[in-house]
Design a protein around this motif. Structure first.
Motif, PDB file in Angstrom:
ATOM      1  N   GLN A  26       0.955  -1.134  -0.063  1.00 44.30           N
ATOM      2  CA  GLN A  26      -0.131  -0.086   0.053  1.00 44.30           C
ATOM      3  C   GLN A  26       0.882   1.166   0.182  1.00 44.30           C
ATOM      4  O   GLN A  26       1.700   1.535   0.898  1.00 44.30           O
ATOM      5  CB  GLN A  26      -1.065  -0.074   1.208  1.00 44.30           C
ATOM      6  N   TRP A  27       0.515   2.205  -0.841  1.00 42.73           N
ATOM      7  CA  TRP A  27       1.354   3.510  -1.035  1.00 42.73           C
ATOM      8  C   TRP A  27       0.135   4.537  -0.997  1.00 42.73           C
ATOM      9  O   TRP A  27      -0.559   5.106  -1.636  1.00 42.73           O
ATOM     10  CB  TRP A  27       2.069   3.554  -2.261  1.00 42.73           C
ATOM     11  N   TRP A  28       0.328   5.438   0.002  1.00 40.20           N
ATOM     12  CA  TRP A  28      -0.495   6.414   0.083  1.00 40.20           C
ATOM     13  C   TRP A  28      -0.095   7.788  -0.097  1.00 40.20           C
ATOM     14  O   TRP A  28       1.199   8.023   0.590  1.00 40.20           O
ATOM     15  CB  TRP A  28      -1.127   6.570   1.891  1.00 40.20           C
ATOM     16  N   ARG A  75      -1.206   4.274  14.578  1.00 39.46           N
ATOM     17  CA  ARG A  75      -1.612   3.639  15.956  1.00 39.46           C
ATOM     18  C   ARG A  75      -2.642   2.900  15.890  1.00 39.46           C
ATOM     19  O   ARG A  75      -2.945   2.132  16.817  1.00 39.46           O
ATOM     20  CB  ARG A  75      -2.281   5.369  16.337  1.00 39.46           C
ATOM     21  N   ALA A  76      -3.523   2.776  14.685  1.00 36.17           N
ATOM     22  CA  ALA A  76      -4.451   1.549  14.702  1.00 36.17           C
ATOM     23  C   ALA A  76      -3.837   0.372  14.196  1.00 36.17           C
ATOM     24  O   ALA A  76      -4.784  -0.858  13.921  1.00 36.17           O
ATOM     25  CB  ALA A  76      -5.690   2.211  13.801  1.00 36.17           C
ATOM     26  N   GLN A  77      -2.441   0.250  13.827  1.00 32.02           N
ATOM     27  CA  GLN A  77      -1.763  -0.790  13.108  1.00 32.02           C
ATOM     28  C   GLN A  77      -2.373  -1.233  11.738  1.00 32.02           C
ATOM     29  O   GLN A  77      -2.580  -2.322  11.681  1.00 32.02           O
ATOM     30  CB  GLN A  77      -1.763  -1.850  14.227  1.00 32.02           C
ATOM     31  N   GLN A  78      -2.917  -0.128  11.107  1.00 28.89           N
ATOM     32  CA  GLN A  78      -3.380  -0.147   9.691  1.00 28.89           C
ATOM     33  C   GLN A  78      -2.697   0.591   8.740  1.00 28.89           C
ATOM     34  O   GLN A  78      -3.089   0.886   7.892  1.00 28.89           O
ATOM     35  CB  GLN A  78      -4.928   0.029   9.704  1.00 28.89           C
ATOM     36  N   GLN A  79      -1.465   0.905   8.971  1.00 28.53           N
ATOM     37  CA  GLN A  79      -0.637   1.687   8.249  1.00 28.53           C
ATOM     38  C   GLN A  79      -0.323   1.097   6.840  1.00 28.53           C
ATOM     39  O   GLN A  79      -0.276  -0.109   6.735  1.00 28.53           O
ATOM     40  CB  GLN A  79       0.648   2.053   9.199  1.00 28.53           C
ATOM     41  N   PRO A  80      -0.055   1.938   5.776  1.00 30.57           N
ATOM     42  CA  PRO A  80       0.722   1.594   4.534  1.00 30.57           C
ATOM     43  C   PRO A  80       1.878   1.288   4.789  1.00 30.57           C
ATOM     44  O   PRO A  80       2.538   1.729   5.920  1.00 30.57           O
ATOM     45  CB  PRO A  80       0.030   2.692   3.597  1.00 30.57           C
ATOM     46  N   ALA A  81       2.474   0.627   3.873  1.00 31.41           N
ATOM     47  CA  ALA A  81       4.179   0.313   3.782  1.00 31.41           C
ATOM     48  C   ALA A  81       4.983   1.710   3.544  1.00 31.41           C
ATOM     49  O   ALA A  81       5.978   2.204   3.911  1.00 31.41           O
ATOM     50  CB  ALA A  81       4.337  -0.622   2.881  1.00 31.41           C
ATOM     51  N   ILE A  82       4.147   2.495   2.425  1.00 27.31           N
ATOM     52  CA  ILE A  82       4.769   3.777   1.993  1.00 27.31           C
ATOM     53  C   ILE A  82       3.848   4.933   2.188  1.00 27.31           C
ATOM     54  O   ILE A  82       2.777   4.859   1.938  1.00 27.31           O
ATOM     55  CB  ILE A  82       5.163   3.783   0.722  1.00 27.31           C
TER      56      ILE A  82
END
Length: 437
Positions: A26-28, A75-82
């Motif tokens: 995932q890249w945001w 913080r919700a442990q749902q972060q993108p990789a980038i």
């Protein structure tokens, strides 16, 4: 038929399994419109070039919105990789201890093809630590330049192929333009903070803060109320009063571009990445390009300008196979072909010497397109011209705008306005430091 059907089914299942086996990354990002479409095209190029990884770009709004969304997701442990973060968010990202994987560490751990010396120092310097280690990967970097109206120059009796080199020349040219009636004002500008304060300082090799403009640690404090900055703000106030300079507004200065496009103002200081937009909107006149003006009585000027834009940060907490894919993707993004294509399309700067070399033909066929890269590589960056790194700097840019407007209204003089920037800005930096000890 049954055997044939069974064989086809097995092949289909195998094909689907192979597709499903691809590692998703995932890249945001914060790029909409044409730039967002180009970003997706680049990503598709990577996805089509191999069958192990699929990068999924997701537009998350403005730069502040994208960074805020990534922090909340982490913080919700749902972060993108980038995640794409604008340059003034660098201090915040660095302070998020444990939340990021430095790019130099990622590339080394993954055995990637990564040579820090291949990248342009003036571009990557903003995103390196004091030991020269790259923390994030520059993606869209630009620097401010001067756009000018060649038609107006001719009407005013000026050489249309010679933009002003110094502030004295800019004032002289502006006066001729206004007095001749060729245009109502000499110049306007976007970004009082980025262009007329931060880049003004770097261009004259002047510090804007202690500890290498914040690179040395969170204990750094602002010092951008020095003689050169005060002199410059005094001149902008005087030129505004004389009608030679017209203020483009706070934050990005969104009113500046229309004043240039309408030929109200003859010169326009803006991002090098505005080039395509300037050409598209300057329908009735020919555009010229020049480097930022400098004060010729300041020793060491001109030095080099600094970048704006954003870089790509890698967030922690992801499985190793995702990081292997991120490293491959960063190799792809750094390749001369991809960089040259992106830079020539967007107006952003190439991030490597090889990409810059590959763009030689493009630059020769598009006069002025290389102004930004010439300016940012004019000299080896110093501690004063490498960039800046302060916590809460997004809010500090707002303070710069507020105090500049106090100056223009006559409520404060230049020294008083910049003293207030330092006092108010340092209070925010101290707050950031206390929160991140």
């Amino acid at each position: 038929m049954n055997k044939l059907f069974a064989a086809s089914t097995v092949a289909l299942i195998a094909s689907l399994s192979a597709a499903n086996a691809q590692t998703e990354i995932q890249w945001w990002h914060a790029m909409g419109g044409e730039l967002g479409a180009k970003l997706e095209e680049i990503t598709k190029g990577f996805n089509d070039s191999q069958d192990e990884y699929t990068v999924v770009p997701s537009y998350k709004g403005t730069y502040p919105e994208t960074m805020t969304a990534a922090i909340a997701a982490f913080r919700a442990q749902q972060q993108p990789a980038i995640v794409q973060v604008f340059e003034v968010g660098t201090g915040t990202m660095m302070a998020a201890e444990g939340a990021i994987v430095p790019v130099h560490q990622l590339m080394e751990e993954q055995g990637a093809d990564f040579n820090p010396q291949a990248y342009l120092p003036s571009v990557v310097g903003y995103y390196t630590d004091t030991n020269g280690n790259m923390l994030s990967l520059p993606f869209n970097s630009s620097t401010p330049i001067v756009y000018y109206n060649k038609t107006v120059f001719e009407k005013a009796g000026l050489d249309p192929n010679s933009p002003p080199k110094t502030w004295a020349e800019l004032e002289e040219f502006s006066t001729k333009i206004k007095e001749s009636g060729a245009a109502n004002c000499g110049f306007t500008t976007q970004w009082i903070s980025w262009i007329q304060t931060e880049n003004l300082s770097a261009w004259h090799n002047q510090p804007i803060g202690t500890e290498q403009n914040g690179f040395g640690g969170t204990s750094a404090r602002l010092t951008l109320n020095g003689p050169v900055q005060v002199k410059h703000w005094e001149n902008l106030k005087r030129l505004s009063d004389e009608g030679i300079f017209k203020y483009g507004g706070p934050v990005g200065g969104d009113n500046a571009a229309p004043m240039f496009y309408s030929q109200d103002c003859a010169m326009f200081m803006a991002s090098s990445a505005s080039r395509a937009g300037v050409i598209a909107n300057a329908k009735d006149f020919e555009v010229g390009y020049g480097m930022l003006p400098y004060y010729d009585d300041v020793e060491g000027a001109p030095q080099n300008s600094i970048i704006g834009g954003a870089s790509l940060w890698v967030l922690s907490g992801k499985p190793d196979e995702e990081y292997a894919g991120v490293a491959k993707f960063f190799e792809y993004l750094s390749s001369p072909e991809v960089q040259a294509d992106w830079a020539s399309f967007s107006g952003y700067l190439p991030i490597t010497q090889a990409a810059m070399d590959q763009m030689a033909t493009f630059y020769s066929e598009n006069p002025g397109a290389d102004t930004g890269i010439k300016q940012i590589t004019l000299n080896e960056p110093t501690e004063n011209s490498k960039g800046l790194r302060f916590g809460n700097y997004v809010q500090i840019r707002g303070i710069i705008d507020e105090e500049f407007e106090q100056l223009l209204s006559g409520s404060k003089d230049a020294q008083g306005a910049l003293d207030s920037v330092v006092e108010r800005g340092n209070a925010l930096i101290a707050e950031f430091e206390a929160q991140n000890q």
